[in-house]
Design an enzyme around this catalytic site. Structure first.
Site, short mmCIF file in Angstrom:
data_model
loop_
_atom_site.label_atom_id
_atom_site.label_comp_id
_atom_site.label_asym_id
_atom_site.label_seq_id
_atom_site.Cartn_x
_atom_site.Cartn_y
_atom_site.Cartn_z
N ASP A 24 36.03 -34.34 -53.42
CA ASP A 24 37.49 -33.71 -53.58
C ASP A 24 38.45 -34.82 -53.51
OD1 ASP A 24 38.66 -30.56 -53.55
OD2 ASP A 24 40.19 -32.48 -53.34
N HIS A 84 33.61 -23.85 -58.57
CA HIS A 84 33.31 -25.01 -57.97
C HIS A 84 33.03 -24.41 -56.54
CE1 HIS A 84 37.60 -24.71 -58.85
NE2 HIS A 84 37.59 -25.05 -57.12
N HIS A 142 33.45 -25.22 -52.57
CA HIS A 142 33.98 -26.28 -51.68
C HIS A 142 33.15 -26.33 -50.73
CE1 HIS A 142 38.18 -26.64 -53.27
NE2 HIS A 142 37.85 -25.46 -53.81
P1 AMP Z 1 40.55 -24.74 -56.27
O1 AMP Z 1 42.02 -24.63 -55.61
O2 AMP Z 1 39.69 -23.90 -55.43
O3 AMP Z 1 40.51 -24.45 -57.97
O4 AMP Z 1 40.08 -26.44 -55.95
C1 AMP Z 1 40.30 -27.29 -56.92
C2 AMP Z 1 39.76 -28.59 -56.05
O5 AMP Z 1 39.85 -29.53 -57.15
C3 AMP Z 1 41.25 -29.05 -55.29
O6 AMP Z 1 40.90 -29.12 -53.95
C4 AMP Z 1 41.74 -30.42 -55.68
O7 AMP Z 1 41.97 -31.16 -54.95
C5 AMP Z 1 40.32 -30.80 -56.36
N1 AMP Z 1 40.72 -31.79 -57.59
C6 AMP Z 1 41.59 -31.69 -58.46
N2 AMP Z 1 41.34 -32.48 -59.55
C7 AMP Z 1 40.43 -33.39 -58.93
C8 AMP Z 1 39.93 -34.59 -59.40
N3 AMP Z 1 40.30 -35.35 -60.63
N4 AMP Z 1 38.67 -34.98 -58.87
C9 AMP Z 1 38.22 -34.28 -57.69
N5 AMP Z 1 38.78 -33.24 -57.23
C10 AMP Z 1 39.95 -32.79 -57.83
#
Ligand code: AMP
Ligand code: ZN
Length: 104
Positions: free
Chosen positions: A30, A98, A100
Site C-alpha cells: 500500500d 482488494h 487489505h
Molecule cells: P480502499 O480505501 O479500501 O479503497 O483502499 C485503497 C488503498 O489503495 C488505500 O489504502 C491507498 O493507500 C492505496 N493506494 C492508492 N493508490 C495506490 C497506489 N498507486 N499504489 C499502492 N496503493 C495505493
C-alpha cells in the site's frame, strides 16, 4: 478495465511494489501504509466491490485469503487484520476489489 488504477498496476502500466503474483491475483505494498506490513491483495479480475461478486467468485475470494495468510507468515506478522472496504461510505476509494493485509 480502462481508467482503473489497480487494473493498470496489474498490467504494469503504473509502477508499484509488487511482492507476489499468481494466475489469479497480485499483491503489492500500500502506498500509504497504516501498519508495519500493509499489503493489498488484488484479483486480476476487475470486480468493483464485494457487493458486485457473482456466483462462481467465491473460490477466488477464498484464494485471496489464502494468499494473505501466506504473506502474513512470510512477513512475520504476529497478528494482523484482513479488511475489505465495501462502498464509498465505508472508506472504499478504489473500485477494484482488494483485500487489505495490515500486520505488525
Ligand atoms: P480502499 O480505501 O479500501 O479503497 O483502499 C485503497 C488503498 O489503495 C488505500 O489504502 C491507498 O493507500 C492505496 N493506494 C492508492 N493508490 C495506490 C497506489 N498507486 N499504489 C499502492 N496503493 C495505493
Ligand atoms: Zn480494475
Amino acid at each position: 478495465m480502462r481508467d482503473c488504477l489497480f487494473c493498470k498496476i496489474i498490467n504494469k502500466e503504473v509502477p508499484s511494489e509488487i511482492i507476489y503474483e499468481d494466475d489469479l491475483c497480485i499483491a503489492f505494498k500500500d502506498i500509504n501504509p497504516r501498519a508495519r506490513v500493509h499489503l493489498l491483495i488484488v484479483p486480476r479480475k476487475h470486480i468493483p466491490t464485494i457487493a458486485d461478486l457473482e456466483e462462481g467468485d467465491e473460490a477466488l475470494m477464498g484464494h485471496l485469503i489464502g494468499v494473505a495468510k501466506k504473506l502474513a507468515e512470510k512477513n512475520e506478522c504476529k497478528s494482523y487484520q484482513l479488511l475489505f472496504n465495501v462502498g464509498r461510505e465505508a472508506g472504499q476509494i478504489i473500485f477494484h476489489v482488494h483485500l487489505h493485509l495490515m500486520g505488525n
